[in-house]
Each structure stands twice: as C-alpha cells, then as structure tokens.
Design an enzyme around this catalytic site. Structure first.
Site, PDB file in Angstrom:
ATOM      1  N   GLU A 286     -10.713  -1.328  -1.795  1.00 12.64           N
ATOM      2  CA  GLU A 286     -10.151  -0.156  -2.468  1.00 12.64           C
ATOM      3  C   GLU A 286     -11.193   0.736  -3.151  1.00 12.64           C
ATOM      4  O   GLU A 286     -11.103   1.014  -4.352  1.00 12.64           O
ATOM      5  CB  GLU A 286      -9.091  -0.581  -3.478  1.00 12.64           C
ATOM      6  CG  GLU A 286      -7.842  -1.161  -2.843  1.00 12.64           C
ATOM      7  CD  GLU A 286      -6.688  -1.314  -3.826  1.00 12.64           C
ATOM      8  OE1 GLU A 286      -6.900  -1.206  -5.053  1.00 12.64           O
ATOM      9  OE2 GLU A 286      -5.553  -1.516  -3.368  1.00 12.64           O
TER      10      GLU A 286
ATOM     11  N   GLU B 204      -2.745  -6.090   1.539  1.00 15.17           N
ATOM     12  CA  GLU B 204      -2.019  -6.279   0.283  1.00 15.17           C
ATOM     13  C   GLU B 204      -0.695  -5.543   0.357  1.00 15.17           C
ATOM     14  O   GLU B 204      -0.642  -4.387   0.793  1.00 15.17           O
ATOM     15  CB  GLU B 204      -2.800  -5.743  -0.918  1.00 15.17           C
ATOM     16  CG  GLU B 204      -4.018  -6.537  -1.334  1.00 15.17           C
ATOM     17  CD  GLU B 204      -4.663  -5.971  -2.596  1.00 15.17           C
ATOM     18  OE1 GLU B 204      -3.944  -5.283  -3.385  1.00 15.17           O
ATOM     19  OE2 GLU B 204      -5.867  -6.190  -2.795  1.00 15.17           O
TER      20      GLU B 204
ATOM     21  N   ASP C 261      -8.295  -4.479 -11.383  1.00 12.67           N
ATOM     22  CA  ASP C 261      -7.061  -5.023 -11.946  1.00 12.67           C
ATOM     23  C   ASP C 261      -7.056  -6.553 -11.955  1.00 12.67           C
ATOM     24  O   ASP C 261      -6.156  -7.199 -11.426  1.00 12.67           O
ATOM     25  CB  ASP C 261      -5.856  -4.483 -11.154  1.00 12.67           C
ATOM     26  CG  ASP C 261      -4.532  -4.833 -11.808  1.00 12.67           C
ATOM     27  OD1 ASP C 261      -4.503  -4.953 -13.043  1.00 12.67           O
ATOM     28  OD2 ASP C 261      -3.536  -4.989 -11.077  1.00 12.67           O
TER      29      ASP C 261
END
Length: 621
Positions: free
Chosen positions: A432, A533, A190
């Site tokens: 992630e 995060e 992203d």
C-alpha cells in the site's frame, strides 16, 4: 541515482545521535544460514531474562553505559518492551539491553559470532564495552564476528543500544506530515509500532580453517526427474566438498570443487516427490567441505522440489493451477507483543489448517524463521514481504533516497535469509504505497504514477529478479492507487475494502465496483489478479438479526460476497482475508480500544462466525 541514494542513507546513519561512534555495519550474507549445532559447529541461545534500562535523554553512550548498566530491571527476550512494562506502552526512544554469559572454552580457536534475530529499529552492539557493529531495520537478523572481543575463562558482557523512533526517513515510515493515519504513536501504518529484541539472540561458533558461509538451493523437474542446483560459498581454505541429498530412503550425491571459495553442482532425483500443500515433502541437503584428508565443516538444511510460475490467468505450482486461500496476519499476541512465541506459531498454523487455508502473506514484515520452517513442513504457500509499508514519493527527495536504500537493504537481507524455503513463492517489495492524494473511491484523483515512483519500484523489482529468478515478485496496491504500480507485478495484488471504508454497509454497490475494477485490471495487464486484503471490523460477540457493520453477521456476509465475486472469474488466483486475528494498533478514533478487529479470530485466537464460514467453504470437497 542508486549511488546517491546509498550515500545519503549512509551519511544519515553515521550522523544519527544514538549511533554516533563509527562501527561496522552488517553483511547480509552472514545471515544466510541459521546457527546450527553439530560436531563442528556450536550454538548458545541467549534468550531469556536480560537487564533493561531506558535512556530517554540519550546520554548512555556518552556516559559509557556499555561498560555496565546500573538501576536496571529485568526484561524477557524475545518480547516487546511496550507490552512488558506498565510505563512503556508508547515509549519508542533509546533503551539498553544487557546480558552476561560465558563462552565455552571449547570454542576457543573458532570464529565466534553473535546473531540477533530482530532488533526494532536501530541497534548498536558492544561486547565487553567495545563496539562491534550496528544495524538499522527491524524484523530481520544481523550478525557480527566477535572473536577478538571475547574474554576466555571469564564472563562476557553483551550490551545492545536500541531505539524505534518514528521517522519519515525510515521503513516503515512514521511522523509523516499529512499522513492518512491519524493515530498515536504517529506511525504511518495501521499496526502498533512494537519495539525491542523480538527474536532469539544467539552466540555460535564456526570452524577456524574453513567454514560454509552460504548455500543456495534452486529446484525444478522434468517429467518425473527432479533437478536441484546447489551453490556453496565458503570462507577459508577448503578445496573440495560433497553435497548429499537424501529422501525416500535414497541418497543422491555429487563432489564439488571450489574456485574462489564458490562451488556449484546439479543433482538429479529420479521419481522425485514434489513439494506441495497436499504433500509438503522435504529432502535433506547435507553439504560437507574440506581438503583431500580432512573435513572442515558441514551444514544440513531441508528443501522441497517445486516450481512456481504464472500465466495470464493462473498461478501454477509444479505446472498445475493452484488457488491461494488464506490470510494476511500479524506477529501479534498479548504480553508477547511482536516477540516470537513458539506456542503461538503452532496454534496459528493449526487454526489456519482448520479453516482450510493453504497460504498467507507475511504482512507487513518478514516473520520469525521458525514460522518459515513451519510453513515448509506444513505445506503453506507464503508471500514474503519486506517492511515497506507507508511509502510515498512526494516531498523531500533526500528522504525518498534514504527509504529507497533501506528497501534495497531489506530485499538483500530477506532473500539471503529465506531463499531456500520451498514455502516462499513470491517476494513482495511494498504494501500500500500512497500517491500524493489517494482516492479510495477509485476516481482519477491521486492515481498518477509519477516517473520518480515508477523508477523506484522498477529498481526494487529488478533487484529481486537479479537475486532470485525462480520466484514471482509483487507489489500490493492500495485502494485508489495508480494501476501502473501493481501492473509491474507478476500477479496483480490489491487490497480492497469496498463496503467498509467506502460504500459503507452497501455490499451490492461494493461488489459491483469490485467486479468492475478487477475485470479492468485483468484486461489492462493480462495477468492473474489476487485480492490480498479484504475484510470488515467485527466486535466479538456482536450480533444483529439483519447484517450490520461491526457484527459477526456482517463480517461473514462481507467475506462471502468477495469470495463469490472471485469464484466467478477464472483469472483470480487467490483471496487473502484481512485478517487472521485481531491485532494491536495505535490509538485513534477509528480503532476502538487501540485494536483492529478485522480478524476472523480474536487476538487470543477464539473463532468468530466468519472463521466457521471459511472452514465450511474452504474445506468443502
């Protein structure tokens, strides 16, 4: 298994169409020492305007573009080509860069190197039409010895072929079938897949008889006495040398003698001044090599004396608990793209200090070396991350092997480059990674840690510890990911967005789930927990009387709620807000205007309400 992974990667690279000609790959040890000007070494920064040409048909090498480009346009280096041209935002294919320069005649007889700070993603380099080397992987430097390719007394043409084609075999990944990201360009992450020569390009010279190739500094202390272990590696005929550490008006020195081009010593510093965010004191380490009569080379660097450890509940800096307050962020700015920009670096540190932050993560790739030097000087604690974002462990085993080999290459390069920075306290091996079927609600689906994935991460953690036992090693886990993955870390690091991607707008339900999960992780692994995060997209200037998603009020309440959960638990070692500033992404229906608006500052560094809230909370005495 390791040898098969490496062999597969090498075969794939050798067979790549745009890197067809067989040339040497890079040596990570060549990037350990940043180019330095002194009386025995020379540097020439080649950044500035280069010539640029697209090669969308991939015919350049066949047509010998390395012998000189025609019909070019100017491009700034450093910088991303996607931001500089009106017709190239989404272009990630093959391009060529070209620069002509003289090499000073005073360098003749020295070893001459070219060092490219970052070329995203796959690069091949020619000097005067002759291939000198190739490198795969962005965000880290690479260097080649070009001594035999130099034209003395004439111009020298530097040609660099570069491409950033998104592939599932690469790190980070792209064009992945079934990717959780629905965006264009088809990155499996992203943030925008910027391409180009993103950092400075240097020519530099090293002494001919012998030179310092690498310096490794490790620090510790006992009571008030500091200990600095220094290991020096050389090339050439040096037999002895000296290490001098200077600080507080004192010099501490030791003579070193080389065996097989390596020498080590330990220097004690009485009444040592420990490096910390409150006092980021740097000692100067000066290494000189030669023989009984002559000095061949010397190199100077700065380091701080400090230790980093973890207990079951706390992160310890110099034996004392410290709580990490800060951000995840990106190297991202209008027009520059991912290109290094020193004024932006200075501004970012100024704003982070203004909020009261003491740390950041280099999400999701290594940052420019000037950023790391600023962290040393300004007293910021850094989680240093390789570009292993978007990893997955199902599907083609050959692709998995190639990605694993790239992750290991990144670890070798990153630790070689950043091992002497006191600011770096953790190495991060992945951000992630995704199981086959991830469940963001924290359910059982998708949470299985396969034997293959566990073996792959163990190999990466083992490599980090083999190269550097003085720092912590972590993996940052995705919502719904297997707890066994993050459990391998020295500190449990998780990214969580309850209240945004799930339980949307329901902060009461979100905080209950967050509290339950981190309590469970701490109980299961008996290690400190850090939320690396958390945040909410916030359109600048959007307000409501009742907090509502996308408003500045909601972002502030979201951050406050998460910080309050952490504050009530003594095992939470840090909280990094996502993100420091808004940043460019690919196009997609969840990214209005191709932007991630989770920044507490806008992309051009204007504060949102949440930035003022963090300042009031983090600077409170």
């Amino acid at each position: 298994m390791t040898h098969n992974y490496l062999l597969t990667l090498l075969l794939a690279v050798w067979m790549a169409p745009c890197l067809a000609q067989s040339v040497s790959s890079t040596d990570p040890s060549r990037i350990a020492l940043f180019p330095q000007q002194n009386d025995l070494r020379n540097t020439l920064n080649l950044s500035g305007m280069w010539q640029f040409k697209k090669d969308s048909l991939e015919v350049g090498e066949k047509e010998n573009w390395q012998n000189g480009l025609t019909e070019t346009r100017s491009i700034a280096v450093p910088g991303s080509w996607n931001e500089q041209f009106t017709d190239s935002r989404d272009y990630l294919g093959v391009v060529w860069y070209e620069k002509e320069t003289y090499v000073p005649s005073s360098w003749k007889g020295h070893h001459i190197f070219i060092r490219i700070g970052s070329a995203t993603y796959a690069a091949k380099v020619w000097i005067n039409g002759k291939a000198v080397g190739k490198h795969e992987g962005g965000n880290l430097p690479f260097a080649f010895d070009i001594s035999s390719f130099i034209n003395w007394g004439a111009t020298n043409r530097i040609s660099i072929q570069l491409e950033n084609i998104l592939k599932p075999t690469r790190v980070p990944t792209g064009n992945v079938a079934g990717s959780p990201f629905s965006n264009f360009p088809k990155s499996n992450y992203d943030f925008f897949p910027y391409a180009g020569l993103h950092r400075d390009v240097w020519l530099y010279s090293l002494p001919n008889v012998a030179y310092i190739k690498d310096i490794t500094v490790k620090t510790g202390f006992t009571n008030t006495t500091g200990h600095v272990d220094v290991t020096v590696a050389t090339e050439g005929k040096a037999t002895q040398g000296k290490v001098v550490i200077s600080g507080s008006g004192q010099n501490y020195e030791a003579v070193i003698r080389f065996t097989n081009n390596v020498a080590s010593t330990t220097i004690s510093i009485p009444n040592v001044r420990l490096w910390s965010p409150d006092d980021p004191y740097l000692y100067t380490v000066n290494v000189t090599i030669g023989d009984a009569k002559t000095t061949f080379d010397h190199y100077q660097l700065e380091t701080g004396v400090r230790t980093i450890n973890a207990t079951s509940n706390q992160l310890l800096l110099n034996g004392k608990p410290i709580f990490l307050k800060g951000f995840g962020k990106h190297e991202d700015f209008p027009i520059f793209g991912r290109g290094a920009a020193n004024p932006v670096i200075v501004k970012d540190f100024s704003l982070m200090k203004w909020t009261g932050a003491n740390s950041f993560r280099t999400s999701h790739y290594p940052y420019d070396e000037e950023f790391m030097r600023m962290a040393d000087r300004e007293g910021f604690l850094v989680i240093d991350e390789i570009p292993a974002v978007g990893l997955y462990f199902h599907g083609d085993t050959t692709e998995l092997a190639q990605r694993q080999a790239m992750c290991k290459q990144y670890i070798n390069e990153l630790i070689s480059r950043d091992k002497n920075h006191p600011s770096v306290i953790m190495w991060c091996v992945a951000n992630e990674p995704f199981p086959r079927d991830v469940s963001v609600n924290g359910g059982a689906s998708g949470r299985e840690a396969t034997p293959q994935s566990l073996a792959a991460f163990k190999e990466l953690f083992d490599l980090v510890k083999q190269k550097d036992k003085t720092r912590l090693a972590v993996l940052v886990g995705v919502m719904g990911g297997p707890p066994e993955w993050v459990g391998m870390s020295d500190i449990i690091c998780i990214n969580r967005y309850y209240g945004w991607y799930t339980h949307a707008g329901d902060m009461n339900g979100a905080t209950k789930l967050l509290a339950m999960e981190i309590d469970g992780l701490h109980k299961k692994f008996n290690k400190p927990v850090m939320i690396t995060e958390f945040g909410a997209d916030t359109y600048p200037g959007m307000h409501t009387d009742e907090p509502e998603m996308f408003t500045e009020e909601f972002q502030t309440n979201f951050i406050k709620a998460y910080l309050d959960v952490a504050a009530s638990r003594d095992f939470v070692a840090g909280m990094h807000v996502w993100a420091f500033s808004d940043f460019k992404t690919g196009q997609g229906i969840i990214r209005f205007g191709g932007m991630n608006y989770k920044g507490v500052f806008t992309r051009d560094r204007k504060p949102k309400a949440a930035a003022y809230y963090l300042r009031s909370r983090w600077t409170k005495k």
